[in-house]
Write a protein that holds these residues in place. Structure first.
Motif, PDB file in Angstrom:
ATOM      1  N   GLN A  75      65.327  29.863  23.177  1.00 30.38           N
ATOM      2  CA  GLN A  75      66.060  31.132  23.251  1.00 30.38           C
ATOM      3  C   GLN A  75      67.177  31.283  22.212  1.00 30.38           C
ATOM      4  O   GLN A  75      67.255  32.309  21.532  1.00 30.38           O
ATOM      5  N   GLY A  76      68.016  30.304  22.032  1.00 31.35           N
ATOM      6  CA  GLY A  76      69.111  30.436  21.060  1.00 31.35           C
ATOM      7  C   GLY A  76      68.593  30.815  19.674  1.00 31.35           C
ATOM      8  O   GLY A  76      69.050  31.786  19.059  1.00 31.35           O
ATOM      9  N   GLU A  77      67.581  30.097  19.190  1.00 31.98           N
ATOM     10  CA  GLU A  77      67.020  30.365  17.850  1.00 31.98           C
ATOM     11  C   GLU A  77      66.390  31.757  17.810  1.00 31.98           C
ATOM     12  O   GLU A  77      66.573  32.515  16.860  1.00 31.98           O
ATOM     13  N   VAL A  78      65.639  32.096  18.859  1.00 31.08           N
ATOM     14  CA  VAL A  78      64.937  33.384  18.861  1.00 31.08           C
ATOM     15  C   VAL A  78      65.943  34.544  18.870  1.00 31.08           C
ATOM     16  O   VAL A  78      65.769  35.537  18.163  1.00 31.08           O
ATOM     17  N   GLY A  88      83.130  35.052  23.161  1.00 30.26           N
ATOM     18  CA  GLY A  88      82.780  36.445  23.437  1.00 30.26           C
ATOM     19  C   GLY A  88      83.165  36.866  24.842  1.00 30.26           C
ATOM     20  O   GLY A  88      83.445  36.025  25.698  1.00 30.26           O
ATOM     21  N   ASP A  89      83.120  38.175  25.060  1.00 29.60           N
ATOM     22  CA  ASP A  89      83.498  38.707  26.374  1.00 29.60           C
ATOM     23  C   ASP A  89      82.309  38.650  27.334  1.00 29.60           C
ATOM     24  O   ASP A  89      81.231  38.168  26.968  1.00 29.60           O
ATOM     25  N   GLU A  90      82.482  39.180  28.563  1.00 30.70           N
ATOM     26  CA  GLU A  90      81.440  39.001  29.589  1.00 30.70           C
ATOM     27  C   GLU A  90      80.125  39.667  29.205  1.00 30.70           C
ATOM     28  O   GLU A  90      79.040  39.169  29.541  1.00 30.70           O
ATOM     29  N   LEU A  91      80.171  40.756  28.436  1.00 28.87           N
ATOM     30  CA  LEU A  91      78.916  41.399  28.035  1.00 28.87           C
ATOM     31  C   LEU A  91      78.206  40.596  26.943  1.00 28.87           C
ATOM     32  O   LEU A  91      76.984  40.484  26.926  1.00 28.87           O
ATOM     33  N   THR A  92      78.996  39.997  26.046  1.00 29.54           N
ATOM     34  CA  THR A  92      78.405  39.191  24.983  1.00 29.54           C
ATOM     35  C   THR A  92      77.604  38.030  25.562  1.00 29.54           C
ATOM     36  O   THR A  92      76.529  37.677  25.079  1.00 29.54           O
ATOM     37  N   VAL A  93      78.117  37.428  26.644  1.00 36.90           N
ATOM     38  CA  VAL A  93      77.457  36.233  27.200  1.00 36.90           C
ATOM     39  C   VAL A  93      76.543  36.577  28.385  1.00 36.90           C
ATOM     40  O   VAL A  93      75.974  35.684  29.011  1.00 36.90           O
ATOM     41  N   LEU A  94      76.365  37.887  28.657  1.00 37.14           N
ATOM     42  CA  LEU A  94      75.585  38.307  29.838  1.00 37.14           C
ATOM     43  C   LEU A  94      74.193  37.670  29.859  1.00 37.14           C
ATOM     44  O   LEU A  94      73.820  36.999  30.810  1.00 37.14           O
ATOM     45  N   ALA A  95      73.423  37.850  28.788  1.00 31.08           N
ATOM     46  CA  ALA A  95      72.025  37.385  28.776  1.00 31.08           C
ATOM     47  C   ALA A  95      71.934  35.877  29.005  1.00 31.08           C
ATOM     48  O   ALA A  95      71.049  35.391  29.711  1.00 31.08           O
ATOM     49  N   SER A  96      72.879  35.132  28.460  1.00 29.02           N
ATOM     50  CA  SER A  96      72.817  33.660  28.571  1.00 29.02           C
ATOM     51  C   SER A  96      72.943  33.191  30.017  1.00 29.02           C
ATOM     52  O   SER A  96      72.503  32.099  30.363  1.00 29.02           O
ATOM     53  N   HIS A  97      73.505  34.039  30.875  1.00 32.97           N
ATOM     54  CA  HIS A  97      73.711  33.642  32.279  1.00 32.97           C
ATOM     55  C   HIS A  97      72.405  33.490  33.050  1.00 32.97           C
ATOM     56  O   HIS A  97      72.375  32.847  34.093  1.00 32.97           O
ATOM     57  N   MET A 108      72.062  24.095  25.643  1.00 30.52           N
ATOM     58  CA  MET A 108      70.811  24.004  26.412  1.00 30.52           C
ATOM     59  C   MET A 108      70.617  22.616  27.017  1.00 30.52           C
ATOM     60  O   MET A 108      70.284  22.487  28.188  1.00 30.52           O
ATOM     61  N   ARG A 109      70.833  21.573  26.241  1.00 27.62           N
ATOM     62  CA  ARG A 109      70.576  20.202  26.703  1.00 27.62           C
ATOM     63  C   ARG A 109      71.345  19.914  27.992  1.00 27.62           C
ATOM     64  O   ARG A 109      70.788  19.469  28.988  1.00 27.62           O
ATOM     65  N   SER A 110      72.642  20.242  28.024  1.00 19.90           N
ATOM     66  CA  SER A 110      73.445  19.902  29.223  1.00 19.90           C
ATOM     67  C   SER A 110      72.997  20.765  30.418  1.00 19.90           C
ATOM     68  O   SER A 110      72.936  20.272  31.546  1.00 19.90           O
ATOM     69  N   LEU A 111      72.613  22.032  30.146  1.00 21.86           N
ATOM     70  CA  LEU A 111      72.132  22.879  31.256  1.00 21.86           C
ATOM     71  C   LEU A 111      70.860  22.269  31.859  1.00 21.86           C
ATOM     72  O   LEU A 111      70.707  22.204  33.088  1.00 21.86           O
ATOM     73  N   ILE A 112      69.972  21.793  30.985  1.00 21.50           N
ATOM     74  CA  ILE A 112      68.709  21.205  31.472  1.00 21.50           C
ATOM     75  C   ILE A 112      69.005  19.958  32.310  1.00 21.50           C
ATOM     76  O   ILE A 112      68.517  19.819  33.436  1.00 21.50           O
ATOM     77  N   GLU A 113      69.844  19.067  31.781  1.00 22.85           N
ATOM     78  CA  GLU A 113      70.135  17.810  32.498  1.00 22.85           C
ATOM     79  C   GLU A 113      70.789  18.101  33.851  1.00 22.85           C
ATOM     80  O   GLU A 113      70.382  17.563  34.892  1.00 22.85           O
ATOM     81  N   THR A 142      74.296  31.663  17.929  1.00 23.42           N
ATOM     82  CA  THR A 142      74.292  30.427  17.134  1.00 23.42           C
ATOM     83  C   THR A 142      74.838  29.262  17.947  1.00 23.42           C
ATOM     84  O   THR A 142      74.447  28.117  17.736  1.00 23.42           O
ATOM     85  N   GLN A 143      75.712  29.535  18.886  1.00 23.12           N
ATOM     86  CA  GLN A 143      76.322  28.439  19.655  1.00 23.12           C
ATOM     87  C   GLN A 143      75.556  28.110  20.933  1.00 23.12           C
ATOM     88  O   GLN A 143      75.769  27.063  21.536  1.00 23.12           O
ATOM     89  N   PHE A 144      74.642  29.013  21.361  1.00 21.39           N
ATOM     90  CA  PHE A 144      73.984  28.784  22.652  1.00 21.39           C
ATOM     91  C   PHE A 144      73.080  27.561  22.637  1.00 21.39           C
ATOM     92  O   PHE A 144      73.076  26.774  23.587  1.00 21.39           O
ATOM     93  N   ALA A 145      72.324  27.401  21.542  1.00 21.40           N
ATOM     94  CA  ALA A 145      71.325  26.312  21.497  1.00 21.40           C
ATOM     95  C   ALA A 145      71.968  24.970  21.876  1.00 21.40           C
ATOM     96  O   ALA A 145      71.377  24.170  22.599  1.00 21.40           O
TER      97      ALA A 145
END
Ligand code: F1P
Length: 358
Positions: free
Chosen positions: A20-23, A317-326, A198-203, A192-195
């Protein structure tokens, strides 16, 4: 019998969640390179209202997109499922004038979405924009203009990166419409920072799902996070065949909290705007004995104290910027709960990739 990590790591669903981060970065580059501007329906000088339409995951995407659109542009927007446009057209356009439609469909082939686009454009004469991940789709043929995000398309039956990428694209379009370049930039920085997260979220999620089993799954969110909560509930249903529901966070007190037991998982999508009020519900459900999971951008001591698991995204970023990542933690919860039950993530029970009606 559970599916082994070697096996599940080969699944298209797992790889697409991880990508997702790259895409998001490539989709935002495509938008910057002008794929956007020609697509946006021209609006006369009257303030337009927007109707976002979709089915299944694409309906919950429409919900989160409509809320984002109004918060970014100040223009009224709401979401309806394709079936409501077809079965209750009178309910679809109470707005008198200047209504624009946005029809969302990953495949561009879902019958209800295609027929809804045709009705909105041909019978209701509304400027209609399609958003899809498929080229030359039936949906595109029914719309005035269509944004095609080929990069975000996926093999898996359940929608993961297509959901987040189409949501981020609609947020970007809203910000562009409001001449909010700062927000468009913040989406790029977030992507760019989300990728790296991912590792810690998965673990964290794999370990948590490995030592817990639940009878009920509840997802809670307010404002734009309510669409995220609805999609999270669907992801856990689709990927693990579990009983799962979603509510506005504060609505959960008004009756639904009757189901809370130590076998109830409650995932809270904590906003910035409503944090204090949402935190009080989190603390109350902890006291009732529920297992609480907090998904937030920045955690604090109160959140940590009231949560059995804290998934802190720590993104700029604000709450809308990070909305999708949630939504990603619930994609992982559905995934690991399903493989824990021995379910093949690439062949979810009873589901087809597209619902095509005769
Ligand atoms: C919508 C959808 C998916 C669901 C399943 C069937 O598809 O309902 O949300 O997970 O794959 O189709 P689309 O209209 O967005 O292609």
């Amino acid at each position: 019998m559970a599916i082994t990590p070697t096996e599940y790591a080969q699944s298209a669903t797992y790889k697409e969640i991880l990508s997702q981060g790259e895409v998001w970065q490539s989709v935002l580059q495509e938008l910057k390179q002008g794929a956007f501007s020609e697509q946006m329906p021209r609006s006369n000088n009257q303030k337009p209202a927007w109707l976002f339409v979709g089915c299944g995951t694409s309906f919950y995407l429409a919900d989160a997109a409509a809320a984002s659109w109004t918060l970014l542009t100040g223009e009224p927007a709401r979401a309806v499922p394709g079936s409501e446009v077809l079965l209750y057209p009178a309910l679809t356009r109470p707005e008198a004038a200047n209504l624009h439609a946005v029809v969302i469909s990953r495949s561009g082939r879902t019958s209800e979405a295609v027929r809804a686009a045709r009705l909105l454009r041909k019978e209701m004469q509304l400027p209609t924009l399609g958003v899809t991940c498929a080229e030359e789709s039936a949906l595109e043929a029914e719309c005035d203009s269509t944004l095609v995000l080929k990069t975000a398309d996926e093999k898996s039956t359940v929608m993961t990166r297509s959901f987040t990428s189409m949501l981020i694209s609609l947020q970007w379009m809203a910000a562009k419409r409001a001449a909010n370049a700062e927000f468009c930039n913040s989406l790029e920085i977030m992507a760019t920072q989300f990728a790296a997260r991912m590792r810690s979220l998965i673990e964290q999620m794999e370990e948590f799902v490995g030592r817990n089993s639940f009878e009920d799954y509840v997802f809670l969110g307010q404002g734009p996070f309510h669409g995220i909560a609805r999609e999270a509930a669907l992801k856990v249903m689709e990927m693990s065949c579990s009983y799962s529901q979603s509510f506005h966070t504060l609505e959960f007190r008004h009756g639904p909290k009757a189901i809370v037991t130590p076998h109830t998982a409650l995932m809270f999508f904590l906003s910035q705007s409503g944090l204090q009020a949402e935190l009080e519900v989190l603390e109350e459900m902890k006291e009732l004995g529920g297992v609480t999971i907090a998904v937030c951008n920045h955690a604090n001591e109160n959140i940590r104290r009231a949560s059995d698991l804290v998934l802190e995204l720590n993104l700029p970023g604000d709450e809308l910027t990070v909305l999708a990542s949630h939504i990603v933690p619930s994609q992982l919860m559905g995934f690991f709960t399903g493989v824990g039950k021995g379910l093949n993530p690439d062949q979810p029970k009873n589901l087809t990739r597209v619902v095509v009606l005769d």
